[in-house]
Scaffold this active site. Structure first.
Site, mmCIF file in Angstrom:
data_model
loop_
_atom_site.group_PDB
_atom_site.id
_atom_site.type_symbol
_atom_site.label_atom_id
_atom_site.label_comp_id
_atom_site.label_asym_id
_atom_site.label_seq_id
_atom_site.Cartn_x
_atom_site.Cartn_y
_atom_site.Cartn_z
ATOM 1 N N SER A 20 -5.754 -5.162 -36.897
ATOM 2 C CA SER A 20 -5.927 -5.531 -38.299
ATOM 3 C C SER A 20 -4.567 -5.877 -38.913
ATOM 4 O O SER A 20 -3.852 -6.744 -38.403
ATOM 5 C CB SER A 20 -6.651 -4.406 -39.036
ATOM 6 O OG SER A 20 -7.143 -4.840 -40.274
ATOM 7 N N ASP B 295 -17.396 -8.832 -37.703
ATOM 8 C CA ASP B 295 -16.207 -8.558 -38.501
ATOM 9 C C ASP B 295 -15.938 -9.742 -39.430
ATOM 10 O O ASP B 295 -15.849 -10.889 -38.972
ATOM 11 C CB ASP B 295 -15.021 -8.331 -37.563
ATOM 12 C CG ASP B 295 -13.740 -7.949 -38.285
ATOM 13 O OD1 ASP B 295 -13.773 -7.781 -39.516
ATOM 14 O OD2 ASP B 295 -12.712 -7.818 -37.593
ATOM 15 N N HIS C 297 -15.531 -4.472 -37.556
ATOM 16 C CA HIS C 297 -14.086 -4.314 -37.562
ATOM 17 C C HIS C 297 -13.654 -2.976 -36.951
ATOM 18 O O HIS C 297 -14.168 -1.925 -37.311
ATOM 19 C CB HIS C 297 -13.593 -4.423 -39.008
ATOM 20 C CG HIS C 297 -12.122 -4.602 -39.146
ATOM 21 N ND1 HIS C 297 -11.431 -5.657 -38.600
ATOM 22 C CD2 HIS C 297 -11.185 -3.846 -39.784
ATOM 23 C CE1 HIS C 297 -10.157 -5.562 -38.894
ATOM 24 N NE2 HIS C 297 -9.975 -4.464 -39.607
#
Length: 304
Positions: A164, A245, A277
């Site tokens: 991320s 995601d 995610h």
């Protein structure tokens, strides 16, 4: 008249900022002391890489035979995610991700700590990650400040891993490593569900990074605007996305940006169907998480 408990900024599921300056982190996980993992035998210890920054990082060492000569292992440099404003190299999520990865690869890992926004606005995190990388690079000749890295790490086999927002930071380190010609042999970059900005400004990032537009014209936030992208200091990149995601298009866009650039390395791509995610952090025992771990281990151990 507004009270001091009035919310001035609210960015679920990350942070809530109050009028009196207090910051409430909405997704916080407990920190664990350094220890020996009871399942994998992986040892960990904490280091303060820069006394000025006073930010801790954690080193993970796989189970070793104390009576045998030290075995030189690849090094994983891990950058945690969390929107630049939550997360820690010392928490239970980092432990759950790195302990099995370090054990099964096997490899040594350094989970980099960095100052969190908004108390420390971006680009502080970028600065801290680069300082941490330079500290690790000081071990390239085997005479750095940490004995585990000196004794057990093959500094010609280094891999950057981030998820991320941490993937954004890991990419930044890879570019800086190429620009500055460090003595570490960065063999690969693993980008897990990467966050990069889009054309439309991101209001949370604008708050966390007041000096930036928060959009894709900022080279730190999006490689498509980085004139130094072609200098990225590794020959291989693995980009991992998840089907459900909302950041998936950004990972796909990153892959395409690399393929169109003059960087000249090899891009590998992996998608986990039906997953969201960073699913592997919250359900590490699932079959798809195990499959992802196998792909990461293969990428690190691949002979090229």
């Amino acid at each position: 008249m507004a009270s001091s408990t009035e919310i001035t900024h609210d960015f679920p599921p990350f942070i809530r900022v109050y009028k009196d300056g207090r910051v409430e982190r909405l997704f916080a996980t407990p920190r664990l002391p350094p220890s020996t993992d009871p399942v994998t035998g992986v040892q960990s210890k904490d280091v303060v890489i820069s006394p000025e920054l006073d930010v801790k990082s954690r080193i993970f060492l796989p189970k070793v035979d104390p009576g045998a000569p030290p075995q030189k292992l690849p090094l994983i440099i891990y950058v945690h995610g969390g929107g630049f404003c939550i997360g820690s190299p010392l928490n239970i999520i980092t432990q759950g991700f790195l302990a099995p990865l370090v054990s099964q690869t096997p490899a040594v890992a350094v989970a980099i700590g960095y100052r969190l926004a908004p108390e420390h606005p971006l680009p502080a995190a970028y600065h801290d990650c680069w300082v941490a990388f330079q500290w690790i690079a000081s071990h390239a000749t085997g005479s750095g400040p940490d004995s585990w890295i000196n004794n057990y790490v093959d500094t010609s086999r280094v891999f950057l891993v981030g998820e991320s927002a941490g993937a954004n930071l890991a990419h930044y380190i890879a570019v800086q490593a190429g620009i500055n010609k460090t003595k570490l042999g960065v063999r690969g970059l693993i980008m897990l569900h990467p966050y990069f900005s889009q054309k439309e400004p991101d209001k949370m990032i604008q708050f966390l990074y007041p000096a930036s537009s928060g959009s894709d014209d900022d080279p730190k936030l999006n490689p498509c605007s980085d004139p130094d992208l072609e200098k990225m200091g590794c020959p291989r990149v693995l980009v991992v996305v998840a089907e459900r995601d909302k950041l998936k298009p950004r990972g796909v866009g990153y892959k395409e940006t690399l393929e169109k650039s003059k960087w000249g390395g090899k891009v590998e791509f992996m998608e986990n169907e039906g997953e969201d995610h960073v699913f592997y952090l919250f359900n590490p025992s699932s079959e798809k998480a195990k499959g992802l771990f196998e792909a990461l281990i293969s990428f690190v151990n691949q002979v090229v």
